[in-house]
Design an enzyme around this catalytic site. Structure first.
Site, PDB file in Angstrom:
ATOM      1  N   CYS A  61       1.123  -1.276  -0.368  1.00 41.36           N
ATOM      2  CA  CYS A  61       0.056   0.092  -0.210  1.00 41.36           C
ATOM      3  C   CYS A  61       1.339   0.897  -0.082  1.00 41.36           C
ATOM      4  O   CYS A  61       1.527   1.833  -0.951  1.00 41.36           O
ATOM      5  CB  CYS A  61      -1.368  -0.025   1.381  1.00 41.36           C
ATOM      6  SG  CYS A  61      -2.786   1.598   0.996  1.00 41.36           S
ATOM      7  N   HIS A  82      -3.597  -5.622   0.769  1.00 40.53           N
ATOM      8  CA  HIS A  82      -3.611  -6.168   2.904  1.00 40.53           C
ATOM      9  C   HIS A  82      -3.514  -7.226   3.064  1.00 40.53           C
ATOM     10  O   HIS A  82      -4.656  -8.024   2.091  1.00 40.53           O
ATOM     11  CB  HIS A  82      -4.306  -4.714   3.667  1.00 40.53           C
ATOM     12  CG  HIS A  82      -4.128  -3.088   3.066  1.00 40.53           C
ATOM     13  ND1 HIS A  82      -2.232  -2.619   4.175  1.00 40.53           N
ATOM     14  CD2 HIS A  82      -4.600  -2.317   3.350  1.00 40.53           C
ATOM     15  CE1 HIS A  82      -2.509  -2.103   3.968  1.00 40.53           C
ATOM     16  NE2 HIS A  82      -3.179  -1.366   3.670  1.00 40.53           N
TER      17      HIS A  82
END
Length: 488
Positions: free
Chosen positions: A332, A433
């Site tokens: 991310c 994630h």
């Protein structure tokens, strides 16, 4: 089947990390086991670990864990207000799963009456669907400076007129002072709704504790409902704080910089649990150890944390690590840092501007006002000729990345490539994630990084076993709660 006599019961703590999250999860699991339709609820949560719900919203990771404990799907009503700090004085305010605004502390304080409306709406909807709602407070109700317009602790309890149990952590010391001191900071009506205490994380001879328990009950007029044991080896998603480092146990070394605004460090819980992996979070004051794999985690302030990496020597250390054949993963915000530039033209995370990335992947990123929130499943695509490994996770990011490295994806999600790899195969970045949570993906990623381990870690099984353990530890508490109401 158990009849639970409280439609709403709130668990508050004398301090942060007293065990509120665990007690709520344990009660949810035990009530589920006893046939009660139960839901968790946290009015306001401040955390950088979050989860994506099926209805496309964002809630605190702890409430997702508690929903799993209750055997139900996580929903945005379980955490109607989520605050994600982006600086020491400001945070992104998320209402009912969607970003409402970025506010400083004073502006949010003025906004609290509106936030309370959202809290009460969600609570009412849960009451209409479930037999019991177990509520988690935030921090401590003894924070006098936050009493005005409080929506997280006694302000909520007073608004819905629910009983409260107060949890204190004996392992950190001063448990009797914490409990008596907290009560003394409350108003009379707030003290009256505290129906008893829970002492958490006890280890030792209970007989030696009993004189203190007798004193506490005599001093306060409140019963000690339970003394819960210190349970070692639990696998439960942390609400926010990085857990204390464990002793080295594996030959394969993974290092993660503990960024000031690190988010979703639960991404690495599977590595923490792996018997052949030595996972270390490196803090500001610590030297950077040698490693087989360096992972750059997510961040709530990508440009600010990128500057932190430069200040603390990580750019040079990563370059050296790569020269010696090590591997690097960016997740991310960490993925964005690996590129050439990170631009923030709208001032999403701070002052508008462009920062130079680490220049390790041929991508550029522009931060956007819109947040991507989605749960995904797919296949690993980083091993040429082998796309059989499954991966599952979720995306939470404000930004779009583009560049030549994106033509070498890490995963295949719904027929599209996701993530990017360097031409030499040493570096990968992904917005996904939870990339290590599926056993297939965890094993494949570790093999890519150079591990020879044959061990497989199933995080779902570990989590379920831990939830059953904590549920067993609160059976006495639940029985005392039922008996307490039966006598009134």
């Amino acid at each position: 089947m158990t009849t639970f006599p409280y439609q709403t019961l709130m668990v508050q703590g004398t301090t942060s990390d007293a065990g509120k999250t665990t007690v709520v999860a344990a009660l949810c699991r035990l009530l589920k086991q006893r046939g009660v339709k139960v839901a968790p609820f946290k009015p306001q949560n401040m955390a950088l670990n979050s989860a994506v719900t099926r209805d496309g919203g964002e809630i605190g990771r702890a409430q997702a864990l508690q929903a799993i404990a209750a055997g139900i799907e996580p929903h945005t009503d379980m955490n109607p207000v989520l605050l994600k700090p982006s600086s020491d004085t400001g945070a992104q305010v998320i209402i009912h799963g969607s970003v409402r605004a970025d506010m400083n502390a004073r502006d949010y304080h003025q906004y609290k009456p509106i936030a309370m409306g959202a809290v009460l709406e969600s609570h009412a909807r849960l009451l209409a669907q479930y037999e019991a709602v177990i509520v988690e407070g935030a921090g401590s109700p003894a924070e006098i400076n936050l009493r005005d317009r409080d929506i997280a602790n006694m302000g909520f309890a007073e608004a819905v007129d629910c009983p409260v149990i107060l949890v204190a952590d004996i392992d950190r010391g001063g448990v009797f002072a914490h409990l008596v001191g907290t009560l003394s900071c409350l108003s009379q009506s707030e003290r009256d709704r505290v129906i008893g205490f829970v002492i958490n994380r006890f280890r030792g001879d209970i007989k030696l504790l009993e004189p203190g328990l007798d004193w506490l009950e005599a001093q306060t007029g409140k019963p000690v409902l339970a003394v819960l044991p210190y349970l070692h080896g639990l696998f439960l998603d942390a609400e926010d704080a990085v857990q204390a480092a464990q002793a080295s146990k594996g030959a394969f070394r993974v290092v993660v910089p503990s960024l000031p605004r690190m988010s979703n460090h639960t991404d690495f819980d599977a590595l923490r649990a792996h018997p052949d992996v030595d996972l270390r979070f490196v803090r500001e004051s610590e030297s950077i150890p040698g490693a087989d794999l360096i992972i750059l985690p997510g961040s709530k302030n990508t440009r600010g944390d990128l500057a932190w990496l430069d200040t603390h020597g990580w750019r040079e250390q990563i370059a050296r690590h790569l020269r010696y054949g090590g591997k690097v993963i960016g997740v991310c915000g960490g993925f964005q840092m690996l590129g050439k530039t990170v631009g923030d033209p709208h001032g999403v995370e701070g002052a508008p501007g462009v920062s130079n990335g680490l220049g390790l992947l041929d991508i550029d990123t522009e931060l956007t006002r819109d947040k991507q929130l989605t749960r995904v499943e797919g296949l690993c695509a980083f091993v040429p000729g082998d796309e059989s490994g499954r991966v599952s996770g979720y995306e939470i990011h404000m930004g779009v990345s583009s560049g030549a490295a994106m033509t070498r994806p890490v995963f295949a999600i719904d027929g599209r490539g996701e993530g990017a790899m360097s031409a030499d195969g040493q570096i990968m970045g992904t917005y996904l994630h939870g990339l290590f949570d599926h056993p297939d993906a965890c094993s494949a990623l570790l093999r890519w990084a150079g591990s020879r381990s044959e061990q497989v870690v199933n995080t779902a099984q570990l989590r379920e076993a831990s939830l059953d353990r904590i549920a067993a530890s609160v059976e006495g508490l639940l029985d005392r709660l039922i008996g307490l109401r039966d006598r009134t």
